[in-house]
Design a protein around this motif. Structure first.
Motif, PDB file in Angstrom:
ATOM      1  N   TRP C  24       0.855  -0.966   0.143  1.00 28.36           N
ATOM      2  CA  TRP C  24       0.624   0.117  -0.315  1.00 28.36           C
ATOM      3  C   TRP C  24       0.980   1.755   0.340  1.00 28.36           C
ATOM      4  CZ3 TRP C  24      -5.153   0.691  -1.407  1.00 28.36           C
ATOM      5  CH2 TRP C  24      -5.309  -1.221  -0.965  1.00 28.36           C
ATOM      6  N   PHE C  25       2.147   1.227   0.155  1.00 25.72           N
ATOM      7  CA  PHE C  25       3.374   2.393   0.206  1.00 25.72           C
ATOM      8  C   PHE C  25       3.922   2.355  -1.110  1.00 25.72           C
ATOM      9  CE2 PHE C  25       1.805   4.145   4.411  1.00 25.72           C
ATOM     10  CZ  PHE C  25       1.976   3.666   4.934  1.00 25.72           C
ATOM     11  N   ALA C  26       4.534   1.293  -1.481  1.00 23.75           N
ATOM     12  CA  ALA C  26       5.370   0.653  -2.749  1.00 23.75           C
ATOM     13  C   ALA C  26       4.733   1.153  -3.556  1.00 23.75           C
ATOM     14  CB  ALA C  26       6.082  -0.841  -2.536  1.00 23.75           C
ATOM     15  N   TRP C  27       2.915   0.678  -4.218  1.00 22.26           N
ATOM     16  CA  TRP C  27       2.605   0.966  -4.840  1.00 22.26           C
ATOM     17  C   TRP C  27       2.484   2.672  -5.635  1.00 22.26           C
ATOM     18  CZ3 TRP C  27       3.464  -1.697  -9.573  1.00 22.26           C
ATOM     19  CH2 TRP C  27       3.366  -2.420  -8.961  1.00 22.26           C
ATOM     20  N   PRO C  28       1.975   3.346  -4.652  1.00 16.66           N
ATOM     21  CA  PRO C  28       2.060   5.022  -4.677  1.00 16.66           C
ATOM     22  C   PRO C  28       2.692   5.446  -5.219  1.00 16.66           C
ATOM     23  CG  PRO C  28       0.317   3.987  -2.650  1.00 16.66           C
ATOM     24  CD  PRO C  28       1.647   2.703  -3.819  1.00 16.66           C
ATOM     25  N   PHE C 209       5.832  13.324  -1.611  1.00 23.81           N
ATOM     26  CA  PHE C 209       4.836  12.286  -1.127  1.00 23.81           C
ATOM     27  C   PHE C 209       5.275  10.979  -1.171  1.00 23.81           C
ATOM     28  CE2 PHE C 209       1.679  14.303   1.634  1.00 23.81           C
ATOM     29  CZ  PHE C 209       1.787  15.645   0.876  1.00 23.81           C
ATOM     30  N   ALA C 210       6.863  10.965  -2.979  1.00 22.12           N
ATOM     31  CA  ALA C 210       6.776  10.028  -3.650  1.00 22.12           C
ATOM     32  C   ALA C 210       8.086   9.048  -2.905  1.00 22.12           C
ATOM     33  CB  ALA C 210       6.675  10.001  -4.888  1.00 22.12           C
ATOM     34  N   LEU C 211       8.387   9.920  -2.547  1.00 25.61           N
ATOM     35  CA  LEU C 211       9.973   9.744  -1.407  1.00 25.61           C
ATOM     36  C   LEU C 211       9.736   9.029  -0.118  1.00 25.61           C
ATOM     37  CD1 LEU C 211      12.464  11.929  -2.285  1.00 25.61           C
ATOM     38  CD2 LEU C 211      12.547   9.630  -3.501  1.00 25.61           C
ATOM     39  N   TRP C 212       8.265   9.881   0.307  1.00 27.50           N
ATOM     40  CA  TRP C 212       8.110   9.716   1.479  1.00 27.50           C
ATOM     41  C   TRP C 212       7.556   8.145   1.713  1.00 27.50           C
ATOM     42  CZ3 TRP C 212       4.006  12.775   4.518  1.00 27.50           C
ATOM     43  CH2 TRP C 212       4.156  13.025   5.959  1.00 27.50           C
ATOM     44  N   MET C 213       6.396   7.660   0.620  1.00 25.85           N
ATOM     45  CA  MET C 213       5.602   6.254   0.498  1.00 25.85           C
ATOM     46  C   MET C 213       6.962   5.871   0.675  1.00 25.85           C
ATOM     47  SD  MET C 213       2.544   7.001   0.796  1.00 25.85           S
ATOM     48  CE  MET C 213       2.480   9.025   1.424  1.00 25.85           C
ATOM     49  N   TYR C 214       7.696   5.645  -0.411  1.00 25.16           N
ATOM     50  CA  TYR C 214       8.907   4.988  -0.425  1.00 25.16           C
ATOM     51  C   TYR C 214       9.730   4.425   0.464  1.00 25.16           C
ATOM     52  CZ  TYR C 214      13.940   3.707  -1.585  1.00 25.16           C
ATOM     53  OH  TYR C 214      15.112   2.742  -1.315  1.00 25.16           O
ATOM     54  N   VAL C 215      10.300   5.289   1.553  1.00 24.73           N
ATOM     55  CA  VAL C 215      10.953   5.320   2.371  1.00 24.73           C
ATOM     56  C   VAL C 215      10.146   4.535   3.442  1.00 24.73           C
ATOM     57  CG1 VAL C 215      11.352   6.362   5.259  1.00 24.73           C
ATOM     58  CG2 VAL C 215      12.443   7.081   2.877  1.00 24.73           C
ATOM     59  N   ILE C 216       8.678   5.148   3.207  1.00 24.98           N
ATOM     60  CA  ILE C 216       7.233   4.200   4.918  1.00 24.98           C
ATOM     61  C   ILE C 216       7.809   3.074   4.330  1.00 24.98           C
ATOM     62  CG2 ILE C 216       5.170   3.926   5.562  1.00 24.98           C
ATOM     63  CD1 ILE C 216       4.985   6.987   5.480  1.00 24.98           C
ATOM     64  N   ALA C 217       7.890   2.434   2.684  1.00 25.19           N
ATOM     65  CA  ALA C 217       7.427   0.446   2.453  1.00 25.19           C
ATOM     66  C   ALA C 217       8.927   0.255   3.300  1.00 25.19           C
ATOM     67  CB  ALA C 217       6.950   0.700   1.098  1.00 25.19           C
ATOM     68  N   ILE C 218       9.802   0.960   2.277  1.00 22.57           N
ATOM     69  CA  ILE C 218      11.567   0.405   3.265  1.00 22.57           C
ATOM     70  C   ILE C 218      11.899   0.046   4.844  1.00 22.57           C
ATOM     71  CG2 ILE C 218      13.741   1.247   2.139  1.00 22.57           C
ATOM     72  CD1 ILE C 218      13.265  -0.260   1.219  1.00 22.57           C
ATOM     73  N   ALA C 219      11.480   1.276   5.154  1.00 22.35           N
ATOM     74  CA  ALA C 219      11.298   0.619   6.493  1.00 22.35           C
ATOM     75  C   ALA C 219      10.891  -0.154   6.925  1.00 22.35           C
ATOM     76  CB  ALA C 219      11.374   2.075   7.646  1.00 22.35           C
ATOM     77  N   LEU C 220       9.543  -0.474   6.738  1.00 21.97           N
ATOM     78  CA  LEU C 220       8.876  -1.531   7.266  1.00 21.97           C
ATOM     79  C   LEU C 220       9.721  -2.495   6.273  1.00 21.97           C
ATOM     80  CD1 LEU C 220       4.947  -0.544   6.541  1.00 21.97           C
ATOM     81  CD2 LEU C 220       6.493  -0.936   8.705  1.00 21.97           C
ATOM     82  N   SER C 221       9.963  -3.125   5.322  1.00 24.34           N
ATOM     83  CA  SER C 221      10.307  -3.890   4.619  1.00 24.34           C
ATOM     84  C   SER C 221      11.686  -4.098   5.797  1.00 24.34           C
ATOM     85  CB  SER C 221      10.142  -4.182   3.899  1.00 24.34           C
ATOM     86  OG  SER C 221      11.390  -3.602   3.159  1.00 24.34           O
ATOM     87  N   ARG C 222      12.299  -3.173   6.063  1.00 23.92           N
ATOM     88  CA  ARG C 222      13.633  -3.850   6.990  1.00 23.92           C
ATOM     89  C   ARG C 222      12.711  -3.678   8.245  1.00 23.92           C
ATOM     90  NH1 ARG C 222      15.940   0.847   6.333  1.00 23.92           N
ATOM     91  NH2 ARG C 222      17.425   0.549   3.963  1.00 23.92           N
ATOM     92  N   VAL C 223      12.496  -3.190   8.895  1.00 23.57           N
ATOM     93  CA  VAL C 223      11.981  -3.275  10.220  1.00 23.57           C
ATOM     94  C   VAL C 223      11.757  -5.063  10.478  1.00 23.57           C
ATOM     95  CG1 VAL C 223       9.526  -3.005  10.825  1.00 23.57           C
ATOM     96  CG2 VAL C 223      11.594  -2.743  12.355  1.00 23.57           C
ATOM     97  N   ARG C 224      10.763  -6.156   9.112  1.00 24.21           N
ATOM     98  CA  ARG C 224      10.405  -6.947   8.970  1.00 24.21           C
ATOM     99  C   ARG C 224      11.786  -8.085   9.517  1.00 24.21           C
ATOM    100  NH1 ARG C 224       5.456  -9.365   7.343  1.00 24.21           N
ATOM    101  NH2 ARG C 224       6.507  -9.909   5.363  1.00 24.21           N
ATOM    102  N   SER C 225      12.994  -7.846   8.527  1.00 28.40           N
ATOM    103  CA  SER C 225      13.731  -8.386   8.445  1.00 28.40           C
ATOM    104  C   SER C 225      14.674  -8.125   9.768  1.00 28.40           C
ATOM    105  CB  SER C 225      14.382  -7.747   7.548  1.00 28.40           C
ATOM    106  OG  SER C 225      13.443  -7.506   6.574  1.00 28.40           O
ATOM    107  N   ILE C 226      14.624  -7.101  10.643  1.00 24.33           N
ATOM    108  CA  ILE C 226      14.935  -7.255  12.280  1.00 24.33           C
ATOM    109  C   ILE C 226      14.354  -8.326  13.140  1.00 24.33           C
ATOM    110  CG2 ILE C 226      15.405  -5.632  14.150  1.00 24.33           C
ATOM    111  CD1 ILE C 226      16.174  -2.986  12.050  1.00 24.33           C
TER     112      ILE C 226
END
Lengths: 227, 56, 245
Positions: C24-28, C209-226
């Motif tokens: 929901w954050f990556a595609w936008p 907003f594009a970069l912001w959505m991107y950062v949220i998506a990346i941070a969420l996937s990184r936190v899953r790995s952590i």
């Protein structure tokens, strides 16, 4: 030890640390020699053109002071940490932050004050006029305690980590940049004839701010590292 | 406006495409690194499961 | 109906939630980037003063704002983790740090490449660029401190304290760099000197907003790995379908 007042504790800790440091005077001297060496390297590197050196002098002396104080941070808590006295110090009835403040003061006495005393002599190497030497000493007197205090937070965070020496500098140097900027601009202000007071005032403000906050923050950092 | 004119960016091509290009590369690298880290994390979990299975 | 705030603070439930949220954050982010670039390059007019070079602003300004914004969010999560002892908040701070450092790097890189046509040199000791460089050092300090501590709990708390001390110092650093800059080199041309054409503003907001959505998506996937790395021995991780038998 518990019937002692806060200032009794401060006197005790400062006395103890200074005595310990004096026993291994080599450490204090190595920092001083390091400071002198760095400052003397610059004319060799940049050429001995006097007005260029005079222009660079404040920056060179301040950067050397910053690096020298980084060097000695590693020893602030590590000796007590290794032989366990730091854990005992945690249990002291008086406020632990005051104890940390006195350890920082002891560290400043042994690493900051020697730099301040020798800086004017080095200033002559750069042919600095007398009044700018005076301002340099005042600025260093205001600035080096802040380096010790911010450094204490860094030293506490990296307690017992291998490679902690370099890491402390990486953590602490960005936070010392305001001190570097106000310190150097105070001295360059006097050499250009303008009034150095605003810079010194700002340095003093940072000093007061750090005296209030950094002992408590360093105490928290020590508690985190010692869990 | 033809494509070649567009990419020339009136002579500023190096700066514009230099900044957008590097930004794109850096972002792409971050995506790849994050996915790789996820895979490595899952492998660690599998190893932990195997170790535990052998112990019981 | 009492909202159970802490339902999603347990790593296991947050792991699943984050997994659902990422698309929901990556595609936008992807769509907004294309839109922003289209407006920036095709709709926005050529600038009177700098002709085409100003188009770098559409990546430079959002990245600079985000690098500062992420640092504050990171310090916020770190403080939460320190005060409430919620491990997940500390994990979020750890997950955000690399993205923030990346935004700072992009901001510096694009700032330097923009400085060349505008001020004639690759690196300009402009107050904003210098503060951005120091911000990058703060990020690298946080990341290397956490990397050099084995015990995750101490790493979280030590990093948190450093982030909080850093965020208190950032305004002081910004002020002292401004002071230092006006001392040596007068105020250079403001980044958005010319009045901003409406299309330019639209492009910049879209890219932000594009970069912001991107950062949220990346941070969420990184936190899953952590989360996986830290909970690798726990039961709920073993039963995950992704892990398999």
């Amino acid at each position: 030890m518990n019937s002692m007042t806060i200032f009794g504790l401060v006197r005790l800790v400062i006395g103890r640390d200074v005595k310990l440091a004096m026993r291994r005077r080599a450490d204090v001297l190595t920092i001083l020699i390091f400071f002198v060496m760095i400052v003397s390297l610059f004319p060799l590197a940049v050429g001995s053109e006097v007005d260029l050196l005079r222009k660079m002098a404040p920056g060179v002396v301040w950067v050397a002071a910053l690096l020298s104080s980084m060097l000695s941070l590693g020893r602030m808590f590590s000796a007590d940490y290794l032989d366990g006295t730091l854990e005992q110090m945690l249990l002291v009835p008086q406020s632990f932050s005051m104890l940390v403040l006195s350890k920082i003061a002891a560290h400043w006495l042994m690493s900051g004050v020697p730099l301040v005393l020798i800086a004017p002599i080095l200033g002559l190497q750069f042919d600095m006029p007398v009044e700018s030497l005076l301002v340099l000493v005042v600025a260093l007197l205001l600035g080096t305690p802040v380096l010790s205090m911010i450094g204490a937070v860094g030293a506490a965070l990296t307690l017992g980590l291998r490679g902690g020496g370099v890491l402390v500098s990486l953590l602490v140097l960005p936070l010392c940049i305001p001190v570097l900027i106000f310190g150097t601009s105070a001295v360059s202000a006097i050499t250009e004839g303008t009034n150095p007071l605003p810079n010194l005032a700002l340095l003093g403000a940072i000093l007061l701010g750090s005296v209030v906050f950094s002992p408590w923050v360093a105490a928290q950092a020590l508690k985190i590292s010692m869990e | 406006m033809s494509w070649s004119e567009f990419f020339a960016m009136k002579g500023y091509a190096l700066y514009i495409w230099g900044s957008y290009g590097v930004s794109a590369i850096v972002v792409l690298m971050e995506v790849i690194l994050v996915r790789r880290r996820k895979k490595l994390a899952l492998d660690q979990v599998r190893i932990a499961k195997l170790v535990e299975a052998e112990e019981t | 109906m009492a909202i159970n705030w802490f339902k999603y603070s347990a790593p296991s439930s947050f792991y699943a939630l984050a997994g659902k949220l990422i698309p929901w954050f990556a595609w936008p982010a992807g769509v907004l980037t294309l839109a922003g670039l289209y407006i920036g390059f095709f709709v926005a007019p050529t600038d009177a003063v700098q002709s085409e070079a100003y188009r770098i602003i559409f990546i430079h300004v959002p990245a600079s704002i985000l690098s500062m914004f992420i640092y504050l969010v990171m310090a916020g999560y770190a403080a939460l983790g320190l005060i409430f002892n919620t491990r997940l908040s500390s994990m979020m701070a750890t997950a955000l740090a690399p993205s923030g450092a990346l935004m700072a790097f992009i901001s510096l890189w694009t700032g330097a490449l923009w400085g060349k046509p505008m001020w004639g040199t690759w690196w300009v000791w402009d107050a904003r660029l210098t503060s951005e460089l120091i911000l990058l050092f703060l990020y690298l300090g946080f990341i290397s401190l956490q990397a050099s501590i084995e015990d995750p709990r101490r790493a979280d708390r030590a990093g948190a304290l450093l982030a909080i001390v850093g965020s208190v110092n950032v305004p002081i650093i910004y002020f002292s760099v401004q002071w230092w800059n006006t001392l040596h080199q007068g105020a250079t041309m403001k980044l958005t000197g010319t009045s901003m054409h409406i299309a330019m503003q639209q492009a910049m907001f879209t890219m932000f907003f594009a970069l912001w959505m991107y950062v949220i998506a990346i941070a969420l996937s990184r936190v899953r790995s952590i989360i996986l790395e830290r909970e690798k021995n726990s039961q709920w991780v073993a039963e995950l379908k992704e892990v398999g038998q």
